[in-house]
Scaffold this motif. Structure first.
Motif, PDB file in Angstrom:
ATOM      1  N   TYR A   1       0.834  -1.206   0.000  1.00 46.10           N
ATOM      2  CA  TYR A   1       0.000   0.000   0.000  1.00 46.10           C
ATOM      3  C   TYR A   1       0.868   1.254   0.000  1.00 46.10           C
ATOM      4  O   TYR A   1       0.572   2.230  -0.698  1.00 46.10           O
ATOM      5  CB  TYR A   1      -0.930  -0.008   1.216  1.00 46.10           C
ATOM      6  CG  TYR A   1      -2.106   0.940   1.071  1.00 46.10           C
ATOM      7  CD1 TYR A   1      -3.191   0.589   0.280  1.00 46.10           C
ATOM      8  CD2 TYR A   1      -2.112   2.176   1.698  1.00 46.10           C
ATOM      9  CE1 TYR A   1      -4.267   1.457   0.121  1.00 46.10           C
ATOM     10  CE2 TYR A   1      -3.186   3.056   1.546  1.00 46.10           C
ATOM     11  CZ  TYR A   1      -4.255   2.689   0.755  1.00 46.10           C
ATOM     12  OH  TYR A   1      -5.300   3.552   0.597  1.00 46.10           O
ATOM     13  N   ILE A   2       1.950   1.233   0.767  1.00 45.01           N
ATOM     14  CA  ILE A   2       2.863   2.380   0.804  1.00 45.01           C
ATOM     15  C   ILE A   2       3.460   2.634  -0.579  1.00 45.01           C
ATOM     16  O   ILE A   2       3.462   3.766  -1.082  1.00 45.01           O
ATOM     17  CB  ILE A   2       3.988   2.139   1.837  1.00 45.01           C
ATOM     18  CG1 ILE A   2       3.431   2.170   3.265  1.00 45.01           C
ATOM     19  CG2 ILE A   2       5.096   3.186   1.691  1.00 45.01           C
ATOM     20  CD1 ILE A   2       4.441   1.757   4.314  1.00 45.01           C
TER      21      ILE A   2
ATOM     22  N   LYS B   1      -0.794   6.789  -4.354  1.00 40.12           N
ATOM     23  CA  LYS B   1      -0.637   7.850  -5.347  1.00 40.12           C
ATOM     24  C   LYS B   1      -0.646   9.252  -4.748  1.00 40.12           C
ATOM     25  O   LYS B   1      -0.229  10.204  -5.409  1.00 40.12           O
ATOM     26  CB  LYS B   1      -1.751   7.748  -6.399  1.00 40.12           C
ATOM     27  CG  LYS B   1      -1.801   6.399  -7.121  1.00 40.12           C
ATOM     28  CD  LYS B   1      -0.491   6.079  -7.822  1.00 40.12           C
ATOM     29  CE  LYS B   1      -0.590   4.762  -8.580  1.00 40.12           C
ATOM     30  NZ  LYS B   1       0.712   4.384  -9.207  1.00 40.12           N
ATOM     31  N   GLY B   2      -1.119   9.394  -3.536  1.00 38.82           N
ATOM     32  CA  GLY B   2      -1.198  10.714  -2.928  1.00 38.82           C
ATOM     33  C   GLY B   2       0.116  11.132  -2.301  1.00 38.82           C
ATOM     34  O   GLY B   2       1.163  10.495  -2.467  1.00 38.82           O
TER      35      GLY B   2
ATOM     36  N   ASP C   1      -0.744  12.805   3.161  1.00 37.23           N
ATOM     37  CA  ASP C   1      -2.076  12.209   3.036  1.00 37.23           C
ATOM     38  C   ASP C   1      -2.072  10.739   3.434  1.00 37.23           C
ATOM     39  O   ASP C   1      -3.049  10.232   3.999  1.00 37.23           O
ATOM     40  CB  ASP C   1      -2.583  12.347   1.600  1.00 37.23           C
ATOM     41  CG  ASP C   1      -2.908  13.793   1.236  1.00 37.23           C
ATOM     42  OD1 ASP C   1      -3.113  14.605   2.158  1.00 37.23           O
ATOM     43  OD2 ASP C   1      -2.929  14.108   0.027  1.00 37.23           O
ATOM     44  N   LEU C   2      -0.972  10.049   3.137  1.00 36.55           N
ATOM     45  CA  LEU C   2      -0.893   8.624   3.458  1.00 36.55           C
ATOM     46  C   LEU C   2      -1.031   8.393   4.958  1.00 36.55           C
ATOM     47  O   LEU C   2      -1.684   7.436   5.398  1.00 36.55           O
ATOM     48  CB  LEU C   2       0.435   8.046   2.959  1.00 36.55           C
ATOM     49  CG  LEU C   2       0.728   6.586   3.338  1.00 36.55           C
ATOM     50  CD1 LEU C   2      -0.346   5.657   2.772  1.00 36.55           C
ATOM     51  CD2 LEU C   2       2.110   6.171   2.829  1.00 36.55           C
ATOM     52  N   LEU C   3      -0.424   9.250   5.748  1.00 39.26           N
ATOM     53  CA  LEU C   3      -0.440   9.062   7.201  1.00 39.26           C
ATOM     54  C   LEU C   3      -1.845   9.098   7.773  1.00 39.26           C
ATOM     55  O   LEU C   3      -2.091   8.541   8.844  1.00 39.26           O
ATOM     56  CB  LEU C   3       0.436  10.117   7.881  1.00 39.26           C
ATOM     57  CG  LEU C   3       1.939  10.006   7.617  1.00 39.26           C
ATOM     58  CD1 LEU C   3       2.678  11.182   8.232  1.00 39.26           C
ATOM     59  CD2 LEU C   3       2.479   8.684   8.169  1.00 39.26           C
ATOM     60  N   THR C   4      -2.774   9.755   7.085  1.00 40.92           N
ATOM     61  CA  THR C   4      -4.151   9.827   7.572  1.00 40.92           C
ATOM     62  C   THR C   4      -5.105   9.025   6.701  1.00 40.92           C
ATOM     63  O   THR C   4      -6.310   9.055   6.934  1.00 40.92           O
ATOM     64  CB  THR C   4      -4.621  11.298   7.629  1.00 40.92           C
ATOM     65  OG1 THR C   4      -4.497  11.890   6.329  1.00 40.92           O
ATOM     66  CG2 THR C   4      -3.771  12.089   8.616  1.00 40.92           C
ATOM     67  N   ASP C   5      -4.569   8.324   5.716  1.00 44.41           N
ATOM     68  CA  ASP C   5      -5.411   7.525   4.820  1.00 44.41           C
ATOM     69  C   ASP C   5      -6.119   6.426   5.613  1.00 44.41           C
ATOM     70  O   ASP C   5      -5.504   5.718   6.417  1.00 44.41           O
ATOM     71  CB  ASP C   5      -4.548   6.905   3.722  1.00 44.41           C
ATOM     72  CG  ASP C   5      -5.354   6.053   2.776  1.00 44.41           C
ATOM     73  OD1 ASP C   5      -5.960   6.620   1.862  1.00 44.41           O
ATOM     74  OD2 ASP C   5      -5.394   4.821   2.977  1.00 44.41           O
ATOM     75  N   GLU C   6      -7.408   6.273   5.378  1.00 47.97           N
ATOM     76  CA  GLU C   6      -8.231   5.347   6.178  1.00 47.97           C
ATOM     77  C   GLU C   6      -7.772   3.901   6.023  1.00 47.97           C
ATOM     78  O   GLU C   6      -7.696   3.150   7.004  1.00 47.97           O
ATOM     79  CB  GLU C   6      -9.696   5.486   5.776  1.00 47.97           C
ATOM     80  CG  GLU C   6     -10.645   4.642   6.612  1.00 47.97           C
ATOM     81  CD  GLU C   6     -12.103   4.873   6.254  1.00 47.97           C
ATOM     82  OE1 GLU C   6     -12.956   4.141   6.765  1.00 47.97           O
ATOM     83  OE2 GLU C   6     -12.375   5.798   5.449  1.00 47.97           O
ATOM     84  N   THR C   7      -7.478   3.495   4.789  1.00 40.16           N
ATOM     85  CA  THR C   7      -7.048   2.114   4.571  1.00 40.16           C
ATOM     86  C   THR C   7      -5.701   1.853   5.221  1.00 40.16           C
ATOM     87  O   THR C   7      -5.494   0.817   5.873  1.00 40.16           O
ATOM     88  CB  THR C   7      -6.976   1.812   3.063  1.00 40.16           C
ATOM     89  OG1 THR C   7      -8.260   2.016   2.480  1.00 40.16           O
ATOM     90  CG2 THR C   7      -6.519   0.384   2.818  1.00 40.16           C
TER      91      THR C   7
ATOM     92  N   ASN D   1      10.829   6.663   3.385  1.00 38.13           N
ATOM     93  CA  ASN D   1      10.771   5.203   3.444  1.00 38.13           C
ATOM     94  C   ASN D   1      10.220   4.626   2.150  1.00 38.13           C
ATOM     95  O   ASN D   1      10.716   3.606   1.657  1.00 38.13           O
ATOM     96  CB  ASN D   1       9.888   4.773   4.621  1.00 38.13           C
ATOM     97  CG  ASN D   1      10.629   4.824   5.940  1.00 38.13           C
ATOM     98  OD1 ASN D   1      11.359   3.912   6.292  1.00 38.13           O
ATOM     99  ND2 ASN D   1      10.436   5.901   6.677  1.00 38.13           N
ATOM    100  N   LYS D   2       9.208   5.250   1.624  1.00 33.98           N
ATOM    101  CA  LYS D   2       8.634   4.789   0.362  1.00 33.98           C
ATOM    102  C   LYS D   2       9.674   4.836  -0.755  1.00 33.98           C
ATOM    103  O   LYS D   2       9.825   3.874  -1.518  1.00 33.98           O
ATOM    104  CB  LYS D   2       7.423   5.659   0.001  1.00 33.98           C
ATOM    105  CG  LYS D   2       6.818   5.357  -1.358  1.00 33.98           C
ATOM    106  CD  LYS D   2       5.620   6.268  -1.634  1.00 33.98           C
ATOM    107  CE  LYS D   2       5.032   6.003  -3.006  1.00 33.98           C
ATOM    108  NZ  LYS D   2       3.835   6.843  -3.272  1.00 33.98           N
TER     109      LYS D   2
END
Length: 819
Positions: free
Chosen positions: A319-320, A324-325, A329-335, A453-454
Motif C-alpha cells: 500500500y505504501i 498515489k497521494g 495524506d498517506l499518514l491519515t489515509d483510512e485504509t 521510506n517509500k
C-alpha cells in the motif's frame, strides 16, 4: 421423553430419531410437512459435524485431567456393570442443504468423549467390518481443517497398542496435526481411556453395553438459531481467530478466482491451486511459524498471530509503495491506518476490507514468500545483522511484546522479500552481500519520514533484479543507470557501493579494511570520507585510525584541553560560503554528524584535511582554525563578525550546544544565533553588542542581568534585552533594543520610590522613562572601540552629577543577583 444411544443416533433414520419430538420442544417443530418419508434411507444422518462456531475439544486438555478421568471412569463403570447411563441433553440443528448434517450446539464435549470411547472399544474388541464402523465415518470437526482431516484418518485407523503413540507414529501424522489443540486433546483422552481400560477386570465384551449410554436430543431448527443466539446460549463457544477467518476467506477468494492455474504441483501431489495453498498453510508454512510460536512465553502458543501479522506487513508495504497521494495524506489515509491497526490489534471484521487489496499477483507473491521463509527463514535470520551491530536480532516475528514493527523493519523486510521474489535458488553468500548493501542504503539518517521510506523501498525493489549477484552487477556496470541521479541519496550511496565492489574484486585484502570501516558506528556503511585518494587497504586502514581519533562510535572526541566541541567549531571555522553556513545546523548530535559525513561537502572536506596528519598536527590545525579569523568570502564585515562568534569562544559554544542554538537567522536587520521555534534563545552575533555589554558590566558594576547571560560566556541572549544596576538610591536600566540603540536611565516602574522633585518630570516627558540617555552602538566596528564608546557614555552623563555618581559607585545589594 425418548433417549438415544450414539450408534442409533448416527445410523438410524432421522424420522425415528428426531422428528415428532414435540413433547419436549419449546415450539412445534416446523420440518417440511410435505417431505416424503416413505424412503427412510434418505433421512439417515449423513454426518455429525462440530461446527466452526464451536471451540476446540477441551476435555482432553492437560488442565482438565481430573474432569476427564472422572467422566471416563464413570462411563467404563456403567459399561462393565451394564447399567444405563443418561448424559442429559444434546442441543443441535439439522442442516438439510448438504445431505442431512447434525450440528451440535451444546454437548460437544460429551459427544466427542463418548465417540472416542466407542472408537477405542470397537477397535479393541471387535473385528474390522462390524456394524459400528459406519458411525466412525460420520463424526467430524469443522473447527479447523486439520481437525476435519484427522477424524477422517481416525475412522480407518487400525489400533494395535497405545492409541496416542500409534497415531503419532503413523506416516500421515504431520507436524501440523501436532499444532491442533483439538487433536492434542483427543490423543490425551484416548490415552486415558487406554489406561483405564487396561485396569478393568471384566473386558473384551464391553461393546455389548455401548447402547446403555444414552442421551436426549433437542432439535432447534425451528428457532432459526444464529451465532449470536448460540453465544448467549453457550458462553463457552469459540469463534475463529482473526487469522482463521482471513485464511478461510482468502482460500475461498482464490477458489472462485478464474485467473489461477486449475492444478499445481505440491510435493508429489497434483492439486487445485486453492487446495495447494490451503495445504501449505496447514503444513510447511505452519511448521515454520510454530518454531517461533512454541517459544512464546508471553501469550498463547499459536501460529495465528504470526501469520496474521505477516500477511498485513506485506499488504502495508504494498500500500505504501503504490499510494498515489502525498506522504502527508498517506499518514491519515483510512485504509493505511486501518492496516496498521489490524496488524497491531490482530482483528478481522470482514473480507470486504481486503478485496480491493488482494489480487492474483499478491497471492502469488504471498505464496512465494511463505515458501521462501519456510525453507530458509531461520537460516537467514542469523545473517541479517548490519556490520556495525553484530548483536542485532531481526526476524519477521516482531510483535510479541509491543506489536511494534518500525519503518526500518519494514524496509529490511521488503528487501528480504525482494530477494526472494527475484531468486529461485538461495545462495547464502550472495544473500549476505545483498543485505550488506541494503543496510548501507536504509541506515541513511535522512530516511526519517514515510515519504523517504517509500522512496527507499522503491529503490531497493528496482535494484533487487540484480540481487543474485549484486557485487558482480555493480562492477560490470549493470546498475550504472541508477548511479546518475546526483540528487537521489540512494544513487549517491550506490555509487559508493560500486567503488567498494570494484576494490573488493581487485584485491581480497580490501575486504577487511572496508568492512572494518563500515562497521564503525559513526559511519555505518558510508565511508566516503575515507575513500578519497585511497589507493591501498593500508592507506584506508591508516585513515580509519585517524578517523577514530577524531570520533567515537556516537560523537566527536574531546581532543584539546579546555576547548570543548573543538571538531564542530573547526567545521564552522572552515566555511567560506556564507549561504552554506547560514543553512548549516551546527548541533553536535550523532544524527547530524552521520548525515554530514555522508553528504555535506564542507564537513567531508574539512575532515579529509585532518586524516593525513599525525595526532599532534591535528590538534594544532584545529586550534589554529578555531582561534583564527573568519574565512568567509565576503566584503561585508558583519558576516565575518557573525561567523567568528560561532566558533571562537569556547564558553559560548558550550552554551549553544546545551541550549539547542544551532542556526543563523536574519532578524531586525541583524544576524542572530537562534534555537529554532524558541522566542528567547536568540543571540545577536553580527556586531560587538555582546562585548559591549560585558564591558559595561565590568565598568559600572551592573549587578542584575535578568538571566540574559549565556551560561558562563560573555554573550547575552535576547533580540532586545535589559540589565540593571541597583544602588542605594536608584535602579538604573541599560536597555538594548533589537536594532542599534542603547538606552541608559531610570524607568518609572523601577524607581517609584523617588520623590517628585527628583524626577525632573516635564509635560512632554517619556511615559516609561524618568530619565533617559540614548547611544548608537552601531558605530563600534572593532573591539578596540568599545573603550572609547564607554568613555563617551561617561562624558554624556557627567552633566547629571547625581546620576553619574550613582552610576559609578561600586554597590551591590544583598537581595539581587547577577542573574
Amino acid at each position: 421423553m425418548r433417549t438415544y444411544n450414539l450408534k442409533d443416533f448416527l445410523t438410524a433414520p432421522i424420522t425415528s430419531v428426531i422428528e415428532n419430538e414435540e413433547d419436549y420442544c419449546y415450539e412445534t417443530i416446523s420440518y417440511d410437512s410435505q417431505r416424503n418419508h416413505s424412503d427412510e434411507s434418505g433421512n439417515i444422518l449423513s454426518s455429525l459435524k462440530i461446527p466452526l462456531i464451536q471451540r476446540d475439544y477441551a476435555q482432553g486438555r492437560e488442565s482438565n485431567t481430573d474432569l476427564r478421568e472422572g467422566f471416563i471412569a464413570k462411563l467404563l463403570q456403567h459399561l462393565e456393570s451394564g447399567e444405563e447411563l443418561k448424559l442429559d441433553f444434546i442441543y443441535g440443528s439439522v442442516d438439510r442443504n448438504n445431505g442431512t448434517v447434525f450440528l451440535p450446539l451444546d454437548g460437544q464435549q460429551r459427544l466427542t468423549t463418548l465417540f472416542l470411547l466407542h472408537w477405542y472399544i470397537i477397535k479393541k474388541e471387535c473385528d474390522p467390518g462390524s456394524d459400528y464402523e459406519e458411525m466412525f465415518t460420520k463424526f467430524s470437526y469443522e473447527t479447523r481443517d486439520t481437525s476435519r482431516r484427522f477424524f477422517e484418518k481416525l475412522s480407518g485407523f487400525c489400533l494395535k497398542g497405545n492409541p496416542k503413540e500409534d497415531i503419532k507414529n503413523a506416516y500421515w501424522f504431520s507436524d501440523q496435526y501436532r499444532l491442533d489443540p483439538t487433536i492434542d486433546a483427543v490423543l490425551n483422552t484416548l490415552e486415558t481411556i487406554h489406561t483405564f481400560y487396561n485396569k478393568l477386570q471384566e473386558k473384551g465384551a464391553l461393546y455389548l453395553n455401548l447402547d446403555k449410554i444414552v442421551f436426549y436430543v433437542l432439535p432447534m431448527d425451528q428457532f432459526k438459531l444464529t451465532d449470536d443466539l448460540y453465544i448467549k446460549l453457550n458462553a463457552r463457544g469459540k469463534l475463529l481467530s482473526s487469522f482463521e477467518n482471513l485464511k478461510a476467506d482468502l482460500i475461498g477468494w482464490i477458489k472462485n478466482c478464474s485467473h489461477f492455474d486449475k492444478e499445481v504441483e505440491n510435493g508429489n501431489l497434483i492439486l487445485p491451486h486453492f487446495d495447494s495453498i490451503a495445504l501449505k498453510f496447514d503444513n510447511q508454512w505452519s511448521r515454520f511459524f510454530w518454531k517461533q510460536a512454541k517459544t512464546n512465553r508471553i501469550s498463547k502458543k499459536t501460529v495465528d498471530p504470526y501469520f496474521f501479522r505477516f500477511i498485513h506487513r506485506i499488504l502495508i508495504n504494498e500500500y505504501i509503495v503504490n499510494y498515489k497521494g502525498t506522504a502527508g495524506d498517506l499518514l491519515t489515509d483510512e485504509t493505511y491506518t486501518s492496516l496498521l491497526s489490524r496488524e497491531k490489534e490482530l482483528y478481522f471484521t470482514s473480507f470486504d476490507f481486503y478485496r480491493p487489496l488482494i489480487s492474483k499477483e499478491f497471492v502469488l507473491k504471498l505464496e512465494k514468500l511463505l515458501d521462501f521463509y519456510s525453507d530458509h527463514g531461520f537460516e537467514i535470520f542469523d545473517h541479517l545483522q548490519p556490520l556495525w551491530n553484530t548483536d542485532y536480532k531481526w526476524d519477521i516475528f516482531k510483535g510479541d511484546e509491543n506489536n511494534r514493527f518500525t519503518m526500518e523493519d519494514r524496509m529490511l523486510f521488503d528487501a528480504v522479500n525482494a530477494y526472494a521474489e527475484n531468486n529461485n535458488t538461495f545462495d547464502l553468500s550472495r544473500f549476505k552481500d545483498w543485505i550488506r548493501i541494503v543496510w548501507n542504503l536504509i541506515t541513511d539518517p535522512d530516511i526519517r519520514s514515510i515519504g523517504a521510506n517509500k522512496t527507499a523501498i522503491q529503490f531497493i525493489r528496482r535494484i533487487a533484479e540484480f540481487s543474485s549477484d549484486i557485487l558482480g552487477s555493480l562492477t560490470s556496470g549493470l546498475l550504472d543507470t541508477w548511479l546518475d541521479d546526483h540528487k537521489n541519496i540512494h544513487s549517491i550511496q550506490l555509487k559508493e557501493e560500486k567503488q567498494k565492489a570494484l576494490l573488493l574484486s581487485d584485491n581480497k585484502k580490501w575486504k577487511e579494511a572496508l568492512f572494518n570501516a563500515e562497521s564503525f558506528g559513526m559511519l555505518q556503511g558510508n565511508i566516503s570520507v575515507l575513500l578519497n585518494e585511497t589507493s591501498s587497504p593500508e592507506i584506508l586502514h591508516d585513515k580509519f585510525e585517524k578517523f577514530k581519533y577524531l570520533f567515537s562510535e556516537t560523537s566527536p572526541n574531546q581532543l584539546i584541553e579546555n576547548e570543548d566541541n573543538s571538531i564542530m567549531r573547526y567545521i564552522l571555522a572552515s566555511f567560506t560560503d556564507w549561504e552554506k553556513l547560514q543553512s548549516f545546523n551546527f548541533s553536535s548530535t550523532v544524527l547530524n554528524w552521520k548525515t554530514y559525513l555522508r553528504r555535506n561537502n564542507e564537513v567531508i572536506g574539512a575532515i579529509r584535511q585532518l586524516l593525513p596528519l599525525d595526532e599532534d598536527s591535528i590538534q594544532d590545525h584545529i586550534l589554529k582554525a578555531i582561534k583564527g579569523q573568519s574565512r568567509i568570502d565576503t566584503a561585508d564585515e558583519r558576516l565575518r563578525i557573525a561567523h567568528a562568534h560561532l566558533y571562537q569562544d569556547n564558553a559560548f559554544h558550550i552554551w549553544m550546544q546545551k541550549d539547542g542554538v544551532n542556526k543563523i537567522k536574519w532578524l531586525w536587520a541583524h544576524f542572530f544565533a537562534i534555537r529554532p521555534s524558541a522566542w528567547y534563545s536568540k543571540v545577536m552575533i553580527d556586531n560587538y553588542r555582546n562585548e559591549l555589554i560585558e564591558e559595561l558590566i565590568q565598568t559600572f558594576g551592573i549587578n542584575t542581568l535578568n538571566n540574559h547571560r549565556c551560561g558562563d560566556s560573555a554573550y547575552f541572549w535576547g533580540e532586545s534585552l535589559e540589565i540593571n544596576k541597583h544602588t542605594e538610591n536608584y535602579n538604573i536600566s541599560f536597555y538594548f533594543d533589537s536594532e542599534k540603540m542603547l538606552y541608559i536611565g531610570l524607568k518609572k516602574d523601577l524607581n517609584s520610590h523617588l520623590p517628585y522633585e527628583d524626577t525632573d518630570i516635564h509635560e512632554d516627558a517619556d511615559k516609561i522613562w524618568i530619565k533617559k540617555f540614548e547611544f548608537d552602538y552601531s558605530s563600534i566596528i572593532s573591539p578596540q572601540e568599545i573603550g572609547l564608546f564607554i568613555e563617551e557614555i561617561r562624558n554624556r552623563l557627567a552633566d547629571d552629577s547625581s546620576f553619574s555618581k550613582e552610576l559609578e559607585v561600586e554597590y551591590v545589594t544583598t537581595d539581587q543577583t547577577t542573574e
